[in-house]
Scaffold this motif. Structure first.
Motif, mmCIF file in Angstrom:
data_model
loop_
_atom_site.group_PDB
_atom_site.id
_atom_site.type_symbol
_atom_site.label_atom_id
_atom_site.label_comp_id
_atom_site.label_asym_id
_atom_site.label_seq_id
_atom_site.Cartn_x
_atom_site.Cartn_y
_atom_site.Cartn_z
ATOM 1 N N UNK A 1 0.840 -1.196 0.000
ATOM 2 C CA UNK A 1 0.000 0.000 0.000
ATOM 3 C C UNK A 1 0.880 1.253 0.000
ATOM 4 N N UNK A 2 0.338 2.310 -0.544
ATOM 5 C CA UNK A 2 1.074 3.567 -0.628
ATOM 6 C C UNK A 2 0.328 4.628 0.156
ATOM 7 N N UNK A 3 1.095 5.474 0.840
ATOM 8 C CA UNK A 3 0.416 6.449 1.687
ATOM 9 C C UNK A 3 -0.357 7.444 0.850
ATOM 10 N N UNK A 4 -1.543 7.701 1.318
ATOM 11 C CA UNK A 4 -2.407 8.639 0.621
ATOM 12 C C UNK A 4 -2.460 9.912 1.454
ATOM 13 N N UNK A 5 -3.530 10.160 2.172
ATOM 14 C CA UNK A 5 -3.534 11.364 3.003
ATOM 15 C C UNK A 5 -3.470 11.010 4.482
ATOM 16 N N UNK A 6 -2.871 11.861 5.262
ATOM 17 C CA UNK A 6 -2.811 11.673 6.718
ATOM 18 C C UNK A 6 -2.243 10.309 7.055
ATOM 19 N N UNK A 7 -3.018 9.522 7.788
ATOM 20 C CA UNK A 7 -2.500 8.225 8.218
ATOM 21 C C UNK A 7 -3.048 7.081 7.371
ATOM 22 N N UNK A 8 -3.701 7.406 6.263
ATOM 23 C CA UNK A 8 -4.272 6.329 5.452
ATOM 24 C C UNK A 8 -3.337 5.925 4.315
ATOM 25 N N UNK A 9 -3.463 4.654 3.966
ATOM 26 C CA UNK A 9 -2.691 4.095 2.860
ATOM 27 C C UNK A 9 -3.677 3.493 1.863
ATOM 28 N N UNK A 10 -3.249 3.458 0.601
ATOM 29 C CA UNK A 10 -4.117 2.935 -0.443
ATOM 30 C C UNK A 10 -3.489 1.665 -1.017
ATOM 31 N N UNK A 11 -4.255 0.562 -1.063
ATOM 32 C CA UNK A 11 -3.668 -0.703 -1.543
ATOM 33 C C UNK A 11 -3.504 -0.681 -3.062
ATOM 34 N N UNK A 12 -2.636 -1.531 -3.549
ATOM 35 C CA UNK A 12 -2.248 -1.506 -4.955
ATOM 36 C C UNK A 12 -2.841 -2.670 -5.738
ATOM 37 N N UNK A 13 -3.747 -3.437 -5.103
ATOM 38 C CA UNK A 13 -4.196 -4.678 -5.730
ATOM 39 C C UNK A 13 -5.375 -4.471 -6.674
ATOM 40 N N UNK B 1 5.763 3.713 1.180
ATOM 41 C CA UNK B 1 5.283 2.388 0.766
ATOM 42 C C UNK B 1 5.383 1.405 1.919
ATOM 43 N N UNK B 2 4.322 0.600 2.107
ATOM 44 C CA UNK B 2 4.390 -0.439 3.134
ATOM 45 C C UNK B 2 3.932 -1.773 2.564
ATOM 46 N N UNK B 3 4.365 -2.825 3.237
ATOM 47 C CA UNK B 3 3.906 -4.173 2.906
ATOM 48 C C UNK B 3 3.295 -4.737 4.180
ATOM 49 N N UNK B 4 2.157 -5.425 4.046
ATOM 50 C CA UNK B 4 1.524 -5.961 5.259
ATOM 51 C C UNK B 4 1.230 -7.445 5.100
ATOM 52 N N UNK B 5 1.110 -8.118 6.248
ATOM 53 C CA UNK B 5 0.838 -9.560 6.208
ATOM 54 C C UNK B 5 -0.650 -9.861 6.245
ATOM 55 N N UNK B 6 -1.378 -9.198 7.140
ATOM 56 C CA UNK B 6 -2.815 -9.478 7.199
ATOM 57 C C UNK B 6 -3.640 -8.263 7.578
#
Ligand code: ADP
Ligand code: MG
Length: 676
Positions: free
Chosen positions: A595-607, A630-635
């Motif tokens: 996911x990539x950071x969007x605004x504030x503390x939210x991220x937008x997934x790339x799938x 950019x972040x990667x998450x497990x669940x």
């Protein structure tokens, strides 16, 4: 009514199935397929395999009995070993993921349905087995449903080629709705074990209504009704149905520490909870702890088992007269909003509620206290549970079918066919991690992935690491991700501040910004510690979880070692800096969870879903969002928001070449085999 068990020390109850023994054995002799149904507790799971064994059905192979649940598999095997007076792992054994307790001598093998599905991969005709008993068919777990389809094929083909003797298949269910099952298996016979159920009084407590569908008030309300029951009702044990480990631990904590229950002190609680023996029962509990729930309580003491749905049909506890039903269950559901499978707390179905209530009327009349209202029953509870195959991701199962050369996964004989879009989504996921090619055929990588009892994503990351020769980095992480409940949660006995501090220290020791590295560090530090038990306590980590991770790591290592021997296993040379290796390998498996950071503390997934996600407060990265891109998450955990858990920062360059794979194929293309 009891009969003595030979010269043994304990007594075997007379069970409804005993009267049907001859009929069952005769049916088994005459028919290759049949269905058995009978009330929970009638003796199906523990007795029928013994009957078959003693009648010689084990001569040409193992009698395999499947269970959808891991705990039930182990408990039942233990019980049957005891009844047969043999040690567990000899004549009677069990197999669950990461735990094999069988030997050359094993003739009756209890196993999870997932385990049997794995057996079919190496031995599609199940030549090791003479008989397969698919138990708990009413639960409609994903693997059992797939096994239905696979075994039906055996039945239709009569499967003579690779087998000397035809396979015997017995399907057992606790509900009487067996017509469809019998029809599915060529109108095979159905044996009904008549049972006696005592009358059960039911009462709605109206503490939870339709508007409480999504909040966690049900835990406290359940505790309240439990205490009322204990204080007001005459002798008889209590069985409480809650949703999962943390809710059960919370409830038990409150029950133990009535003093902490300020709200209730004036209410039910002037007297005490003396005389109540509180016993939790959930999936990841230690087996010696589980044994205690079956023992009768000391004289004058009331037993109170606080359990998950496992106590609804999988295990029977004698002496229960009161059932407290919270009305909820924890279920793995596919969440289209998150594009992932998510554990959700949902209202149970009416038929499950009837099953739960039934536990109160096994040996005498009983009572069922429902914490919810009749309106909740009417408006929020569906008539029947939706089979797992219709609500979870099918990725692993579709890959299994592909490896079994079932190419047309859309027209596979499903008892209940999943929605086509779920099958297509699974195919797309498999294509994304290169387990299948554009033509929908399994690749070499797909065959490596299926070797691991892990999600395809995690297996893929591990394979990448093995190719790069850095599997030592990934194995502990994969093992830690495979065990449940590593971190101790704060409850009443564990103060929240202390627990949070300990966990913070843990992530700081690992660099402070990578939850995967934290897991790695816990594993390694425990491994090298002189006193790992103490180490875990100090850092608010469950020692039992880490201990099982040790054993899981070893088993995964055996698989990677085996794969490395293969001629076609890829070996890669790389100049990736050491401190990036872990993240880079994770990217190889989890680039769909980026996911990539969007605004504030939210991220937008790339799938392709473009969901807005938040970092869960349990992550070391929580609060550092502003510095991340950019972040990667497990669940994923879905509440009012979508939270991602177990997170690490990554760089765009690492996934740049992988991300297009998320969109470069139309899922229909992948099912071309099916469409021809
Ligand atoms: P079913 O499969 O028809 O629900 P089971 O074979 O599981 O029935 O149980 C039959 C009986 O064996 C029950 O009365 C139950 O109390 C008893 N039983 C099963 N497992 C255990 C155990 N681990 N310890 C003590 N009793 C058990
Ligand atoms: Mg059973």
């Amino acid at each position: 009514a009891y009969e003595t068990g030979g010269e043994r020390q304990y007594y075997l109850p007379i069970l409804p199935i005993h009267k049907c023994k001859d009929k069952l054995l005769q049916t088994a002799r005459e028919h290759p397929f049949f269905v058995v149904t009978g009330e929970t507790g009638s003796g199906k799971t523990t007795q029928l395999p013994q009957y078959l064994y003693k009648a010689g059905f084990g001569k040409h192979g193992i009698i395999g009995v499947t269970q959808p649940r891991r705990v039930a598999t182990i408990t039942v095997a233990q019980r049957v070993a005891e009844e047969m007076d043999c040690s567990l792992g000899s004549t009677v054994g069990y197999q669950v993921r990461f735990d094999d307790c069988t030997s050359q001598k094993t003739a009756i093998m209890y196993m999870t349905d997932g385990c049997l599905l794995r057996h079919t991969l190496t031995d599609p005709n199940l030549t090791k087995f003479s008989t397969i008993v698919l138990d708990e068919a009413h639960e409609r777990s994903l693997s059992t449903d797939i096994l239905f389809g696979l075994l039906r094929k055996q039945f239709l083909m009569k499967c003579t080629s690779k087998r000397k003797y035809p396979l015997k298949v017995i399907v057992m269910s606790a509900t009487l709705d067996t017509e469809r099952l019998s029809e599915f298996f060529g109108s095979c016979p159905v044996c009904v074990i008549p049972g006696k159920v005592f009358p059960i009084k039911e009462r709605f407590h109206n503490l939870i209504g339709p508007r409480d569908k999504d909040n966690s008030a049900y835990v406290t309300e359940t505790v309240k009704v439990t205490l009322q029951t204990h204080l007001n009702e005459s002798a008889g044990d209590i069985l409480v149905f809650l949703t999962g480990q943390s809710e059960i631990e919370k409830a038990c904590d409150v029950l133990y520490n009535k003093a902490e229950m300020i709200d209730y002190r004036h209410d039910v609680f002037d007297s005490s909870v003396d005389g109540l023996l509180i016993l939790p029962l959930y999936g990841s509990m230690a087996t010696d702890q589980q044994k205690r729930i079956f023992l009768p309580p000391p004289k004058g003491i009331r037993k109170c088992v606080v359990a998950t749905n496992i106590a609804a049909t999988s295990v029977t506890i004698e002496g229960i007269r009161y059932v407290i039903d919270s009305g909820f269950v924890k279920q793995l559901n596919h969440n289209p909003r998150a594009g992932l499978d998510v554990l959700e707390i949902v209202p149970i179905s009416k038929s499950e509620a009837v099953q739960r209530a039934g536990r109160a009327g096994r040996t005498a009349s009983g009572k069922c206290h429902r914490i919810y209202s009749e309106e909740f029953w009417e408006k929020c509870m569906p008539d029947h549970m939706i089979p797992e195959i219709k609500r979870t991701s099918l990725t692993s199962v579709i890959l299994t079918l592909k490896c079994l050369e079932v190419n047309d996964v859309i027209r596979f004989p499903y008892l209940d066919a999943p929605e086509e879009r779920f099958i297509l989504e699974a195919l797309r996921k498999l294509y994304q991690c290169s387990a299948i090619d554009r033509g929908g055929n399994v690749t070499d990588l797909g065959r490596f992935i299926i070797e691991f009892p892990l999600s395809p994503n995690l297996a893929c990351a591990l394979i990448k690491a093995t190719s790069l020769g850095c599997e030592d980095l990934l194995l502990p992480v994969a093992a830690m991700l495979s065990v449940e409940h590593v971190f101790i949660q704060s409850g009443i006995t564990q103060k929240q501040k202390e627990v949070e501090e300990s966990h913070k220290t843990l992530s700081e020791m690992a660099g402070g910004d990578n939850d995967f590295a934290t897991l790695f560090s816990i594993f390694e530090q425990c491994k090298s510690s002189d006193n790992p038990v103490l180490w875990c306590r100090k850092h608010a980590v469950h020692w039992r979880a880490v201990k099982s991770a040790f054993s899981v790591e070893k088993q995964l290592r055996d698989i990677t070692n085996k794969l490395k021997q293969l001629k076609n296993f890829p070996v890669e040379k790389s100049d990736i800096p050491k401190n990036e290796l872990l993240q880079r390998c994770l990217c190889a498996g989890f680039f769909s969870n980026v996911a990539r950071r969007s605004v504030g503390r939210t991220f937008c997934t790339m799938d392709g879903n473009g969901s807005m996600v938040h970092i869960h407060p349990s992550s070391a990265l929580f609060g550092q969002e502003a510095s991340l891109e950019w972040i990667l998450f497990h669940n994923v955990l879905v509440t009012s928001k979508i939270f991602v858990r177990t997170v690490c920062p990554i760089r765009y360059e690492w996934v740049k070449d992988l991300l297009p794979k998320l969109h470069d194929v139309d899922a229909y293309e992948l099912s071309s085999v099916a469409r021809e």
